[in-house]
Design an enzyme around this catalytic site. Structure first.
Site, PDB file in Angstrom:
ATOM      1  CB  SER A  61      -0.971  -0.023   1.182  1.00 63.42           C
ATOM      2  OG  SER A  61      -1.931  -1.024   0.998  1.00 63.42           O
ATOM      3  CG  ASP A 106       7.332   5.920 -11.383  1.00 63.95           C
ATOM      4  OD1 ASP A 106       7.887   4.892 -11.822  1.00 63.95           O
ATOM      5  OD2 ASP A 106       6.125   5.965 -11.081  1.00 63.95           O
ATOM      6  CE  LYS A 139      -5.282  -3.369   0.654  1.00 62.79           C
ATOM      7  NZ  LYS A 139      -5.516  -1.921   0.587  1.00 62.79           N
TER       8      LYS A 139
END
Length: 704
Positions: A470, A481, A496
């Site tokens: 999460s 990224d 998740k």
């Protein structure tokens, strides 16, 4: 349309203690059941992020799931029962829509009947001596096993199950006799036959207690199970909470932790460890692991109570206890070995779930290690504290130490507050997008860090594993990224990428009764590059072998998970201030490939997977013993993994030194943590990567 749901902006950890547990509610009346199933259908179809069509295919899945839940070992129902039940295989969808509970009533009543009949089976079987010289085996993969065609076949199944249970008890008693003889040479050992009788008596006692617990289950308990078979068909995190479970969930969300500091889940007939609470007694003892199955519980020197088949509530009550008392757990390790461990109960202090840091020196340079157990936040105005503000403070303290790089440890971090995940990301980047959040039928919303200040602009490594979930995945994905950090750890994180909201079902009726609540998936997360973290998680830049590598442990291994998909990429600028980003990654990969300990860890992981898949057990004592000894001998081969030590030394930052002198308890906790860091090969590699990473000559590292 359904009223707008009140959203708890908390990313709930996947393997909640309560999702598979039965409630303890009072018996429902027929009208209440009908109202409840109608409300449940309405809320699910109108509010779920990706609602399932309630059709024949849906019906078949609910049918199979419910039968598995109520008879996981296939020791109650006959094939004739299944044939009778099968008339409803494609009709449950129609029954849900028409408030018709015929299928549930039929299965429930037949289960009660078969349970009563089974009471005679086990007593008769255990009244007769078992022949442990007979070459017999038993496959405990019940999923693949057929149902019994008649009562004789069913009794044969019970016979093998009870024989195996007795065999385990017999072996325990034989070992105990050997130990007594070693302690006292004059002790006269009991014979095999005498111990066989005692072992059957132990199994009988356990079975009597098991059926007493079954009788305590109410009609409402079984109906809650049926409702969860419907709700969890939408996705594994959408769960019905009966009124009593709702109260326990509220306590969990408030952070009140007790017992040994482990979150447990029901897995078929077993109590499974799904999370260890950082700083808790089990975590500090270091012997209990995620994936272990708890078989027996003993209070101090008392006799162990078998909890296989026990309700999770009852098992937890046995495991919990007052601070300072001892609990002895008989556990089946993930490698298949059986072990008895001792844990001294204690209060699980929230302080140990907060951010903490350590200093390590390598080649004359200092590096900071930050441990973040979860993305916590508190709304208590008198004692406001959250992981983002604590992280900022910890970074400033490390900067005062003149560290050259920071390793942020998110291993086993199951998530927490979305708000703090975004704010912590902002400590390492200039302002910009961090995550995308999408509601059903809506465009993705880009959540941004709006503060241009960078708290730490130096080298950064993030450690993750299969249990990083999460909010951990949101943070790690953002750092990856932006190319702000090198992500090292497991092949991929948990996966998740969904958010749940807790919905009070009482808002939809005017009955004078509590209907409980529904935890329902209403959002999905997406990386700023457009990909979802659902199923895929975050793939590490540097993969470190670990013992869970080949096991079924992630979101992708659950039933009915939502699928991976993409949304448009957000607009962001890569953090382009490393001189040798790819080179540092390649150097790490080469070190790992050449490291014999990592090779041994990977070999162990493959063996663990093989052991997990081996479901055949021996009912011949000699064969059973030989198999056990062979298993233990192989496990011994990998013992050196846990004995690994690095040549690095870890110390507390300067601000903490006076605190350690004043607080012996804190000093002991830090000593234990630093000892674990010293033995942690993954942290050592994180430090190696930090030492490799270089900033561009034109970029200035701010160290206060």
């Amino acid at each position: 349309m359904i009223p707008k749901f009140k959203l708890f902006i908390v990313i709930l950890f996947v393997s909640s203690l309560f999702t598979s547990n039965l409630s303890n509610a009072s018996t429902n009346t027929n009208p209440k059941d009908k109202v409840l199933i109608t409300i449940l259908r309405y809320v699910l179809t109108q509010g779920h992020y990706h609602p399932k069509k309630i059709d024949d295919a849906f019906s078949e899945k609910v049918y199979h799931t419910f039968l598995t839940r109520v008879d996981p070992s296939k020791r109650y129902f006959l094939q004739a029962d299944i044939d009778e039940f099968s008339q409803y295989k494609t009709k449950i969808d129609d029954q849900i829509k028409n408030e018709d509970l015929s299928f549930f009533y039929l299965v429930y009543n037949r289960l009660m009947q078969r349970s009563e009949e089974a009471k005679t089976y086990y007593k008769d079987i255990l009244a007769t001596k078992f022949d442990f010289t007979k070459n017999e085996t038993f496959d405990i993969d019940y999923e693949k096993a057929p149902y019994a065609n008649n009562v004789n076949e069913l009794i044969a199944i019970w016979h093998k199950q009870l024989k195996f249970n007795t065999l385990v008890h017999l072996d325990d008693k034989l070992i105990a006799e050997e130990d007594k003889k070693k302690e006292d040479s004059t002790y006269v050992k009991k014979t095999f036959d005498e111990l066989e009788v005692e072992a059957r008596e132990t199994t009988l006692k356990n079975m009597n207690e098991y059926f007493e617990r079954v009788e305590e289950l109410t009609y409402s308990d079984w109906f809650s199970t049926f409702l969860n078979c419907i709700s969890e068909e939408f996705d594994p995190h959408t769960t019905y909470f009966s009124p009593s479970l709702k109260k326990r969930f509220d306590i969990s969300m408030a952070g009140k932790l007790e017992g040994i500091g482990a979150r447990l889940q029901k897995k078929n007939n077993y109590t499974k460890v799904v999370e260890l609470i950082s700083g808790g007694p089990a975590w500090k003892a270091g012997e209990l692991e995620v994936g272990d199955l708890i078989l027996k519980v003993a209070q101090g020197d008392g006799d162990p109570v078998e909890i296989v088949g026990m309700r999770l509530d009852d098992a937890i009550e046995l495991i919990k206890g007052k601070k300072g008392t001892e609990v002895r757990l008989t556990i089946k390790k993930i490698d298949g070995t059986i072990k008895v461990i001792s844990i001294i109960r204690d209060v699980v202090e929230l302080e140990e779930t907060f951010v903490k840091s350590s200093i390590v020196t390598k080649n004359g340079k200092k590096y900071g290690i930050i441990h973040l157990p979860k993305f916590y936040i508190s709304f208590d105005e008198q004692n406001f504290r959250n992981s983002a503000t604590d992280m900022a403070k910890e970074i400033e303290r490390l900067k005062e130490e003149k560290v050259e790089g920071i390793a942020l440890d998110l291993r086993n971090n199951g998530g927490g507050s979305l708000k703090t995940a975004i704010e912590i990301s902002g400590l390492f980047i200039e302002k910009g997008p961090v995550v995308q959040v999408k509601y059903r039928g809506k465009d993705a919303i880009v959540k941004k860090d709006k503060d241009p200040k960078i708290q730490w602009n130096g080298p950064l490594v993030v450690l993750v594993n299969e249990l990083s979930a999460s909010a951990s995945e949101i943070f790690a994905a953002a750092m990856q990224d932006y190319k702000r950090a090198i992500i090292i750890g497991s092949k991929q994180t948990y996966g998740k990428g969904t958010v749940q909201s807790l919905i009070d079902l009482n808002r939809y009726h005017d009955l004078n009764e509590d209907l409980g609540a529904l935890k329902m998936t209403i959002q999905k997360f997406y990386r700023i590059n457009g990909g979802s973290t659902q199923l895929e998680g975050v793939h590490a830049d540097v993969v470190l072998p670990d013992r869970y590598r080949y096991m079924n442990i992630g979101e992708r291994d659950l039933e009915n998970p939502l699928q991976f998909d993409k949304v448009p990429q957000a607009t962001y600028t890569i953090w382009d201030n490393y001189e040798n980003f790819n080179e540092a990654i390649n150097n790490s990969k080469k070190r790992i490939a050449a490291n014999n300990y990592f090779k041994l860890i990977d070999e162990n992981a493959k063996w663990l997977k093989k052991s997990q898949d081996d479901t055949l057990v021996y009912l011949n004592y000699e064969a059973y013993k030989n198999d056990l000894e062979s298993h233990n001998k192989t496990a011994e081969k990998y013992k050196s993994i846990s004995e690994y030590t690095s040549n690095l030394t870890y110390t507390s930052p300067k601000y903490e030194i006076p605190l350690l002198k004043e607080n012996q308890d804190l000093a002991d906790k830090r000593k234990a943590w630093h000892k674990n860091l010293h033995k942690d090969i993954y942290i050592e590699e994180a430090v190696n990567v930090l030492a490799d990473l270089k900033l561009k000559p034109s970029y200035v590292l701010v160290k206060n």
